[in-house]
Scaffold this active site. Structure first.
Site, mmCIF file in Angstrom:
data_model
loop_
_atom_site.group_PDB
_atom_site.id
_atom_site.type_symbol
_atom_site.label_atom_id
_atom_site.label_comp_id
_atom_site.label_asym_id
_atom_site.label_seq_id
_atom_site.Cartn_x
_atom_site.Cartn_y
_atom_site.Cartn_z
ATOM 1 N N GLU A 1 -5.581 -8.499 0.572
ATOM 2 C CA GLU A 1 -6.268 -8.138 1.821
ATOM 3 C C GLU A 1 -7.724 -7.836 1.525
ATOM 4 O OE1 GLU A 1 -4.710 -4.906 4.220
ATOM 5 O OE2 GLU A 1 -2.655 -5.624 3.939
ATOM 6 N N GLU B 1 0.798 -1.226 0.000
ATOM 7 C CA GLU B 1 0.000 0.000 0.000
ATOM 8 C C GLU B 1 0.830 1.276 0.000
ATOM 9 O OE1 GLU B 1 -2.788 -0.307 3.243
ATOM 10 O OE2 GLU B 1 -3.861 -1.977 2.335
HETATM 11 O O1 IFM Z 1 -4.402 -3.140 9.057
HETATM 12 C C1 IFM Z 1 -4.316 -2.609 7.790
HETATM 13 C C2 IFM Z 1 -3.152 -3.221 7.036
HETATM 14 O O2 IFM Z 1 -1.950 -3.050 7.706
HETATM 15 C C3 IFM Z 1 -3.010 -2.571 5.683
HETATM 16 N N1 IFM Z 1 -4.259 -2.592 4.967
HETATM 17 C C4 IFM Z 1 -5.436 -2.158 5.653
HETATM 18 C C5 IFM Z 1 -5.565 -2.869 6.988
HETATM 19 C C6 IFM Z 1 -6.841 -2.397 7.722
HETATM 20 O O3 IFM Z 1 -6.807 -1.021 7.909
#
Ligand code: IFM
Length: 471
Positions: A377, A193
């Site tokens: 994710e 990210e």
């Molecule tokens: O916890 C975070 C993760 O570290 C990165 N992506 C989003 C998740 C939820 O906010």
């Protein structure tokens, strides 16, 4: 995308309908998720779970500094202990195995594996070697992220991602770690990210290192992407059999009305959240609309940088959580217009699975060279409690079911999606929100470190068992 405070509200989710309770999870018979080559796993990240921040030669990271600064993290929480995974990793691998999860996405803590001169820290490296060896022994595919936000503080002291040199230090770190761990990793992701690192870290200051300037955000992004591009050929040379990629968080922006101005606002939202990262990676250029939105923020780009950044990828990791409804805000581009009466999570984020499907189908049309996708994710936070030894996270079960369906629809529409990682394996340190927000499919009691499998994890395990039985 974590922690953009503008997206947090107090809204509570409505009750989940009866048919979801009757058939809580199993995908329909024609779902592509039944295919056994569709990888199903769970994800975590070093600073969010490991703890042991002062052990075995680990150096401070920007998150140690940021979380120790009063007012930066809810309730003053820090990652000092987190889920104590550094000491409990064997039991955590057993947990993964007992759930039948086929893949595990983890990150390496840069400040744990190198000293201030960039030389290897053997004790830190051994931790990851033991962990990866055990995962391999259990037949679990490993996706390893090199940078999930825990920049060594000594590099931040020299300008962090605002300093072009950090990109070269990252390539050195990628070189060291991929020589050390060659053959133990199925897929490498350079960065997690970059939008969050650049925008939340340097643009609005909600994340470490807490700087707030639009020009900083675009320059930090450029150096992050350059770091990625420099690392890809290094990883290819050192560990040829593994896949190489990057993980991007993506956001769906929808227009509050059908007016041309609001539709343009939604377009600009997605330029800022998606094209800012994906265009350089997949087209070798920044979207010009970005600099109309943020005039005067063009980063310093040297000859050859864009070719470096656009290095071919074996996969693209996609992290998706919610959509944002926006309206035109004149010269400022867009403003959020939160929708009323929609289902939200503990973060205040809207549950909107169609956004994942629509974005994936859109990227497949926009980028001729879109690599295979892994959903690296997806998940939600809820205020989960252990009652009589059980955690009944009904909303998460329904959330996962609907997002699985969105992935299935995107695959059927022609997008090459190879797997899905739940965020997260366990409740953990949710950055600026500390431990209050619980994203895990396994509950953590932070006072005892007791792990309790939530009902959502039981549903996933049941599905995986049924899928295995079909072979
Ligand atoms: O916890 C975070 C993760 O570290 C990165 N992506 C989003 C998740 C939820 O906010």
């Amino acid at each position: 995308m974590a922690n953009d405070a503008s997206t947090v509200s107090d809204a509570r989710p409505p009750a989940v309908s009866n048919d979801l309770l009757a058939d809580p999870f199993t995908p329909p018979a024609d779902s592509t998720l039944w295919r056994t080559n569709f990888l199903l796993g769970a994800a975590t990240a070093s600073y969010q779970i490991e703890g042991a921040v002062n052990e075995d030669g680990r150096l401070p990271s920007i998150w140690d500094t940021f979380s120790a600064t009063p007012g930066k993290v809810l309730a003053g929480d820090t990652g000092a202990v987190a889920c104590d995974h550094y000491h409990r990793w064997e039991a955590d691998v057993d947990l993964l195995t007992s759930l039948g999860l086929e893949g595990y996405r983890l990150s390496v803590a840069w400040p744990r594996v190198t000293d201030a001169a960039g030389k290897p820290n053997r004790k830190g490296l051994d931790f990851y070697k033991r962990l990866l060896a055990r995962l391999k022994e259990k037949g679990i595919q490993t996706f390893v992220t090199l940078y999930h936000w825990d920049l060594p503080q000594h590099l931040e002291d020299r300008g962090g991602w605002l300093n072009r040199d950090t990109a070269y230090r990252f390539a050195d770190y990628a070189d060291l770690i991929s020589r050390e761990l060659a053959g133990m990793v199925d897929a490498w992701a350079t960065l997690n990210e970059p939008w969050c690192s650049a925008y939340l870290g340097y643009g609005n200051g909600h994340h470490a290192p807490g700087l707030a300037d639009g020009r900083f955000a675009t320059q930090a992004m450029h150096h992050l992407l350059l770091a990625h591009g420099l690392a890809i050929p290094v990883l290819r040379a050192n560990d040829p059999a593994s896949q190489k990629g990057i993980v991007a968080n993506i956001g769906r922006g929808t227009a509050d009305s059908d007016s041309a101005a609001d539709r343009r606002a939604a377009h600009l939202f997605e330029v800022q959240h998606n094209a800012w990262i994906l265009d350089p990676l997949l087209k070798g250029e920044y979207p010009q609309d970005l600099f109309e939105l943020w005039p005067g923020t063009e980063p310093l780009v040297l000859d050859g940088d864009m070719q470096t950044i656009a290095a071919p990828l074996d996969f693209l990791g996609i992290n998706y959580y919610f959509r944002t409804n926006v309206a035109s805000d004149g010269a400022r581009g867009f403003r959020d217009v939160p929708l009323e009466g929609v289902e939200r999570t503990q973060m205040g984020w809207e549950v909107y699975p169609d956004g994942l499907r629509d974005l994936l189908i859109g990227f497949n049309r926009t980028y001729a060279n879109l690599p295979p996708i892994y959903i690296t994710e997806n998940g939600m936070a809820s205020d989960d409690k252990v009652v009589d030894g059980r955690v009944d996270d009904t909303q998460r079960i329904s959330f996962l079911k609907r997002h699985f369906s969105a992935v299935d629809q995107a695959i059927k529409a022609g997008v090459d999606i190879r797997g899905y990682f739940l965020w997260s394996l366990m409740d953990n340190f949710e950055w600026a929100f500390g431990y209050e927000r619980r994203f895990g499919i396994v509950h953590i009691d932070y006072s005892t470190q007791k792990r309790t499998v939530k009902r959502s994890a039981e549903c996933v395990a049941k599905f995986l068992k049924e899928r295995q039985a079909r072979i």
